[in-house]
Design a protein around this motif. Structure first.
Motif, short mmCIF file in Angstrom:
data_model
loop_
_atom_site.label_atom_id
_atom_site.label_comp_id
_atom_site.label_asym_id
_atom_site.label_seq_id
_atom_site.Cartn_x
_atom_site.Cartn_y
_atom_site.Cartn_z
N LYS A 29 0.83 -1.21 0.00
CA LYS A 29 0.00 0.00 0.00
C LYS A 29 0.87 1.26 0.00
O LYS A 29 0.60 2.20 -0.73
N TYR A 63 0.03 4.41 14.17
CA TYR A 63 -0.28 3.34 15.12
C TYR A 63 1.01 2.69 15.63
O TYR A 63 1.14 2.33 16.81
N ARG A 66 9.69 0.31 12.44
CA ARG A 66 9.57 -0.69 11.38
C ARG A 66 10.07 -2.07 11.78
O ARG A 66 10.19 -2.95 10.93
N GLY A 119 -3.99 2.82 4.96
CA GLY A 119 -4.25 2.25 6.29
C GLY A 119 -5.19 1.08 6.21
O GLY A 119 -5.10 0.25 5.29
N ARG A 120 -6.10 0.99 7.20
CA ARG A 120 -7.05 -0.11 7.23
C ARG A 120 -8.50 0.38 7.21
O ARG A 120 -9.40 -0.38 6.84
N ASP A 121 -8.70 1.62 7.64
CA ASP A 121 -10.06 2.14 7.82
C ASP A 121 -10.23 3.49 7.13
O ASP A 121 -11.09 4.28 7.50
N ILE A 122 -9.40 3.77 6.14
CA ILE A 122 -9.43 5.12 5.55
C ILE A 122 -10.72 5.31 4.74
O ILE A 122 -11.41 6.32 4.90
N ASP A 174 -6.61 -7.53 12.88
CA ASP A 174 -7.11 -6.36 12.14
C ASP A 174 -8.53 -6.58 11.60
O ASP A 174 -9.32 -5.64 11.53
N ARG A 234 -11.22 -7.11 15.13
CA ARG A 234 -11.41 -6.20 16.25
C ARG A 234 -12.80 -5.57 16.17
O ARG A 234 -13.39 -5.47 15.08
#
Ligand code: DC
Length: 230
Positions: free
Chosen positions: A16, A38, A95, A133-136, A188, A191
């Protein structure tokens, strides 16, 4: 030309950030790596002994949130913005596989998420942004003009992350990396707060068999369509 918001979500190590950086550079947009935010909070929790292999004092982390300041500083040599935690450059430290092993637990805390989401929304208020990200596309910018959801097989992703860590001299085994990828996928997507799901209006790209150039070309076409329909 009008500016848009480009939301890039997906599983870990799907490339990504590589894609987001390429697109942002091409368009002259700002790139924001929300995973870095995060990760910086997870690093803070590690440094203060709130989290470790068999413990996590969530209350202490939640109470400390007002003292956690995150910001990005553009590094023109690298061509992207580096993550700062309380004025210290933590770009390299966040990282490591150790941070990766704690970050999903930290990212599952609602108080952490609402603090970071608010900051991310401010960063995108003027548009002209590529955020990954994951929730953008689902939570941060549900009205983003373009949403991309990236997937690839767990083996492919673990191999990519393993190669990156090896190149940096991080001596980890492929099995450890694969285990981490699979565990993070699980946390991920399961949750309660903002789980990783594909937005209804996102375009899914499986890049298991696409090289960077092919992937970039596919997405650039989508970007141009989105800008032209403004
Ligand atoms: O993209 P990454 O691997 O650097 O992300 C690190 C972790 O942060 C990942 O396991 C899930 C979490 N994350 C999140 O919950 N929401 C985001 N918008 C970005 C990352």
């Amino acid at each position: 030309m009008g500016k848009i918001i480009i939301a890039i979500d997906g599983f870990s190590s799907t490339g990504k950030s590589t894609l987001a950086k390429q697109i942002a550079k091409h368009l002259g947009y700002v790139y924001v790596d929300t995973g870095a935010m995060y990760r910086a909070v997870a690093l803070y929790a590690m440094q203060n002994n709130y989290i470790g292999t068999d413990f996590f004092d969530k209350e202490k982390l939640i109470n400390s949130l007002p003292s956690i300041r995150l910001h990005f500083v553009f590094n023109s040599e690298l061509g992207f913005a580096e993550m700062y935690l309380n004025d210290v450059n933590v770009e390299t430290k966040i990282r490591t596989l150790e941070v990766s092993s704690f970050v999903s637990a930290v990212a599952a805390i609602s108080e952490v998420r609402s603090k970071l989401v608010e900051q991310q929304q401010e960063m995108g208020a003027a548009k002209g942004i590529v955020m990954d990200g994951r929730d953008i596309g689902t939570v941060v910018f549900p009205k983003a003009e373009l949403k991309i959801f990236m997937t690839a097989g767990a083996d492919t992703r673990a191999q990519r992350r393993f190669d990156e860590l090896q190149a940096k001299g991080d001596l980890v085994s492929y099995e450890e990396v694969l285990k981490n990828v699979v565990e993070r996928d699980y946390i991920d997507t399961h949750r309660d707060d903002s789980p990783l799901v594909i937005a209804d209006d996102a375009v899914e790209i499986d890049n298991s068999y696409l090289d960077r150039k092919e992937q970039f070309d596919v997405v650039l076409e989508l970007v141009n369509e989105a800008i032209n329909t403004l």
